[in-house]
Write an enzyme that holds these catalytic residues in place. Structure first.
Site, PDB file in Angstrom:
ATOM      1  N   ARG A 167      -4.423  -3.013   3.050  1.00  0.00           N
ATOM      2  CA  ARG A 167      -3.147  -2.350   3.314  1.00  0.00           C
ATOM      3  C   ARG A 167      -2.989  -1.202   2.325  1.00  0.00           C
ATOM      4  O   ARG A 167      -2.623  -1.401   1.178  1.00  0.00           O
ATOM      5  CB  ARG A 167      -2.003  -3.377   3.138  1.00  0.00           C
ATOM      6  CG  ARG A 167      -0.675  -2.942   3.723  1.00  0.00           C
ATOM      7  CD  ARG A 167       0.444  -3.849   3.210  1.00  0.00           C
ATOM      8  NE  ARG A 167       0.758  -3.505   1.845  1.00  0.00           N
ATOM      9  CZ  ARG A 167       1.252  -4.361   0.943  1.00  0.00           C
ATOM     10  NH1 ARG A 167       1.495  -5.606   1.262  1.00  0.00           N
ATOM     11  NH2 ARG A 167       1.504  -3.957  -0.300  1.00  0.00           N
ATOM     12  N   HIS A 188       3.996  -2.770   1.808  1.00  0.00           N
ATOM     13  CA  HIS A 188       4.262  -3.752   2.863  1.00  0.00           C
ATOM     14  C   HIS A 188       5.186  -3.133   3.905  1.00  0.00           C
ATOM     15  O   HIS A 188       4.901  -3.143   5.093  1.00  0.00           O
ATOM     16  CB  HIS A 188       4.897  -5.008   2.269  1.00  0.00           C
ATOM     17  CG  HIS A 188       5.528  -5.907   3.276  1.00  0.00           C
ATOM     18  ND1 HIS A 188       4.785  -6.603   4.210  1.00  0.00           N
ATOM     19  CD2 HIS A 188       6.824  -6.204   3.514  1.00  0.00           C
ATOM     20  CE1 HIS A 188       5.607  -7.307   4.974  1.00  0.00           C
ATOM     21  NE2 HIS A 188       6.843  -7.079   4.579  1.00  0.00           N
ATOM     22  N   TYR A 204       2.569  -4.578  -8.495  1.00  0.00           N
ATOM     23  CA  TYR A 204       1.718  -5.770  -8.440  1.00  0.00           C
ATOM     24  C   TYR A 204       0.235  -5.486  -8.175  1.00  0.00           C
ATOM     25  O   TYR A 204      -0.552  -6.399  -8.124  1.00  0.00           O
ATOM     26  CB  TYR A 204       2.258  -6.765  -7.399  1.00  0.00           C
ATOM     27  CG  TYR A 204       2.491  -6.186  -6.014  1.00  0.00           C
ATOM     28  CD1 TYR A 204       1.425  -6.033  -5.126  1.00  0.00           C
ATOM     29  CD2 TYR A 204       3.761  -5.816  -5.583  1.00  0.00           C
ATOM     30  CE1 TYR A 204       1.622  -5.509  -3.859  1.00  0.00           C
ATOM     31  CE2 TYR A 204       3.981  -5.297  -4.314  1.00  0.00           C
ATOM     32  CZ  TYR A 204       2.910  -5.153  -3.465  1.00  0.00           C
ATOM     33  OH  TYR A 204       3.108  -4.634  -2.204  1.00  0.00           O
TER      34      TYR A 204
END
Lengths: 393, 330
Positions: free
Chosen positions: A288, A292, A301
């Site tokens: 990805r 998100h 993160y």
């Protein structure tokens, strides 16, 4: 006929060491086009063997066009969110090959159960991308007719749609459209989900039901390495495709950034399902590249180094290199796709802003197929209340 | 038109006959659940149906309730009319997400393009001496959910007709069956009769002093209470609600305007239960007709108790009569 490559191989599961689930994909990854755009062979899966050179070039150009336009949908929608025209957008950046490969492997009679990120599959199924925006703009909760394109509505509860897919496939079995040998009649279902969803009970139950009834469903998991902020290691200690064996059907991992391999593997898995050989788990190993959703901040993160390394595996760049190196597309083609992308962007920008807000009273419509007297009363009361403000300032 | 035949049947038999009739009438009707095939279900409601309709139409499922309901959604999207059996009320919760987030919302989400004609049969209520999770009354949780319709049958005649009507309905229906009544009383079933519409309540005993509202297992209790009260010169009107969502308030309000006093009885916990909604609606619509507050008699706000004390916990004839006394004394 058993498609090679899907046979359970115990050595893969009980082999000397678990392969890393991070960046290094391992030997079992099916790849037919390298990140550098070079064709490679795989013992079990192939692309283009049944095509003439001209047909092959045309097909690959089609993939390039699909992926480029899919990326444009994503880029445009992300920009629309930034401009306040969408409340949120779920980006697919980096997953174009997995989605276009899977989407183009479908026949018209096949049915798709998507998550909320399958914009590329929607594109392949002929859904107007403008209709995808309604959900994210907040004007509807799914603006297309699932029956028109055999493309279900986006499902936001993670993994819930995998059970719907399995039930739909069970319906196909009862309709006698599985294993008849008629290529125009035999049908299958594809259920999309992600690495995070693989932890959901519904996904695991769908595996069990599909295996138990030998349902014609392909479970297509885009392992994009991240479930919002949680890495794949939080979901699984073995490669996801290997889970299939425990449920009694084959699993295969494909390079999800390789459209040729994604297409070839999905096509074979769908064919298996249509022939009545039951479910397959396809793990499309990808990344990805974006957040998100537009509300997410991946810098909290994950390392930018990882993202940079995955940039080198870009799904579109490798197809472009392949086409150019082999003289399969001229500049005129690339210019035409660019122009088409511009038109599509314009269509989305202007169309999105023109999407009408629903009328407040429309909330009462379609709660039921047969509206209840209770809702009629509530609607009429609300209508009278709204009318009481007419003319007031 | 078929010849009139009547036979005395239990609720279990009537439901079985109703399911059979629905499957004969419409080849798209499928049954699915745990043990519904060879065994005929743990309560034998689907007895003999797999033998006659085959394994493709009467489907023994893996033991996963979310899987049962979730695959039913897919079958309904494919054009089938699945009737799923949840083996016991307390086992519905693994399917709660599919019911509330998917079954209930699919018609709305698709703007009416894909309604889901699914029936979710749930044996509910207590009084059978069972272990934990086998005696619950979760109806309010479903009645609270827009997009679902919720009905409860109380007797064999209704069981026969209501299950067929629920299956024919274009919307998802949670169909509650009072398991204590399955094999209790028999009734004369005339399968040529014309049933009342599904989403209607019914006055099952006329009266003048107090209205008692009940559904499912408490209808029988209310009728017994009415008989006992009658012996003491008190006239109770008993209404079998039959439909919990939507509520059919017409007969209720008409009755309350006559009696001015209402007792609602259900096995479910009273807190935020059907009785609370009924009390609110009656108060809104009939405030000046009321002679006393609407009283509720139901399960206490505790988990369902161990079986040895369930008869004390459940709203029985005496507790209904106690509430009748209190409303008359108000």
């Amino acid at each position: 006929m058993t498609q090679p490559g899907f046979g359970p191989d115990l050595a893969e599961v009980f082999g000397p060491a678990h392969e890393a689930t991070s960046d290094s994909a391992g030997l079992s990854l099916v790849q037919l086009l390298t990140p550098e755009g070079e064709r490679v062979e795989h013992p079990d899966f192939s692309f283009g063997d049944d095509l003439s050179d001209a047909e092959l070039a045309e097909t690959v150009r089609g993939f390039f066009r699909d992926m480029t336009l899919t990326r444009r949908i994503d880029v445009e929608a992300t920009a629309l969110q930034r401009h306040g025209e969408l409340g949120i957008w779920a980006q697919l950046l980096g997953q174009e090959a997995a989605q276009v490969g899977a989407g183009r492997a479908l026949k018209p009679q096949d049915y798709v159960f998507p998550t909320y990120r399958e914009h590329g599959v929607a594109w392949c199924k002929g859904v107007d991308p403008l209709k995808l925006l309604g959900l994210f703009r907040g004007v509807d909760q799914g603006g297309w007719d699932p029956r028109e394109n055999n493309f279900g509505l986006y499902t936001i509860v993670i993994g819930a749609q995998t059970l719907h897919a399995t039930g739909y496939a069970m319906g196909m079995q009862r309709d006698g459209v599985v294993g008849t040998g008629d290529p125009d009649r035999d049908a299958a279902v594809i259920a999309h989900f992600g690495d995070g969803a693989s932890s959901q009970g519904d996904v695991n139950e769908s595996f069990i039901f599909a295996a138990s009834y030998n349902a014609p469903v392909v479970f297509f998991c885009q392992n994009n390495q991240w479930a919002i902020s949680e890495p794949i290691e939080r979901q699984s200690r073995i490669p996801l495709y290997q889970r299939a064996l425990g449920f009694g059907f084959p699993g295969v991992r494909v390079d999800g950034n390789d459209v040729l391999a994604s297409y070839a593997v999905t096509k074979a898995a769908l064919q298996r399902a249509r022939e009545g050989q039951g479910p397959t788990l396809v793990e499309a190993y990808t990344y990805r590249m974006g957040a998100h959703t537009t509300t997410d901040d991946p810098t909290r993160y994950r390392l930018s180094d990882d993202v940079e390394r995955w940039k080198l595996k870009d799904p579109i760049a490798r197809v472009e290199a392949y086409l150019k190196r082999n003289g399969m597309a001229d500049q005129e083609f690339f210019d035409a796709v660019s122009a088409e992308a511009e038109d599509l962007g314009h269509h989305l920008r202007e169309g999105c802003k023109a999407l009408p807000d629903p009328q407040p009273l429309s909330v009462f419509d379609h709660v039921y197929a047969e509206m209840t007297d209770e809702l009629v009363t509530q609607r009429d009361g609300f209508a009278a209340y709204l009318e009481s403000f007419e003319g007031a300032h | 038109m078929s010849e009139k035949t009547t036979q005395k049947v239990t609720l279990a038999k009537a439901l079985n006959m109703g399911l059979r009739k629905a499957m004969e009438d419409d080849a798209k009707v499928l049954l699915m659940g745990e043990d519904v095939g060879k065994l005929g279900g743990v309560f034998r409601i689907t007895d003999g149906l797999q033998k006659d309709f085959g394994e493709d139409r009467v489907i023994d499922s893996p033991l996963a309730e979310s899987g049962i309901v979730g695959t039913a959604v897919g079958m309904a999207l494919r054009g089938y009319k699945p009737v799923v059996e949840i083996q016991f009320d307390g086992f519905v919760y693994p399917a709660y997400d599919q019911i509330v987030c998917q079954v209930a919302k699919m018609c709305f989400r698709s703007q009416g393009k894909t309604p889901l004609p699914i029936v979710i049969r749930i044996p509910f209520g207590g009084g059978i001496g069972a272990v934990e999770h086998h005696s619950e009354s979760p109806e309010a949780q479903f009645a609270h959910t827009p997009g679902l319709k919720v009905v409860a049958c109380s007797n064999p005649i209704d069981g026969y007709w209501m299950i067929q009507q629920a299956i024919a309905a274009p919307d998802p229906v949670v169909f509650l069956e009072p398991k204590r009544q399955y094999h209790a009383d028999k009734a004369e079933l005339d399968d040529t009769a014309t049933p009342a519409p599904l989403f209607t309540s019914r006055v099952v005993k006329q009266g003048t002093d107090v209205t008692v509202l009940a559904y499912g297992p408490t209808v029988k209790t209310a009728l017994k209470a009415a008989e006992a009260a009658g012996n003491e010169g008190r006239s109770l009107e008993v209404i079998d609600l039959r439909t919990l969502s939507p509520l059919d308030m017409g007969p209720v309000l008409e009755s309350v305007r006559k009696t001015g006093r209402v007792v609602v009885s259900h096995e479910a916990h009273v807190n935020l239960g059907m009785g609370a909604e009924l009390a609110a609606r009656i108060t809104e619509e009939c405030f000046y007709s009321l002679e006393a507050p609407v009283l509720r008699v139901g399960g206490f706000d505790t988990p369902y108790p161990p079986a040895r004390i369930e008869e004390e916990w459940l709203p029985d004839l005496d507790r209904v009569l106690d509430a009748v006394d209190r409303t008359l004394d108000f």
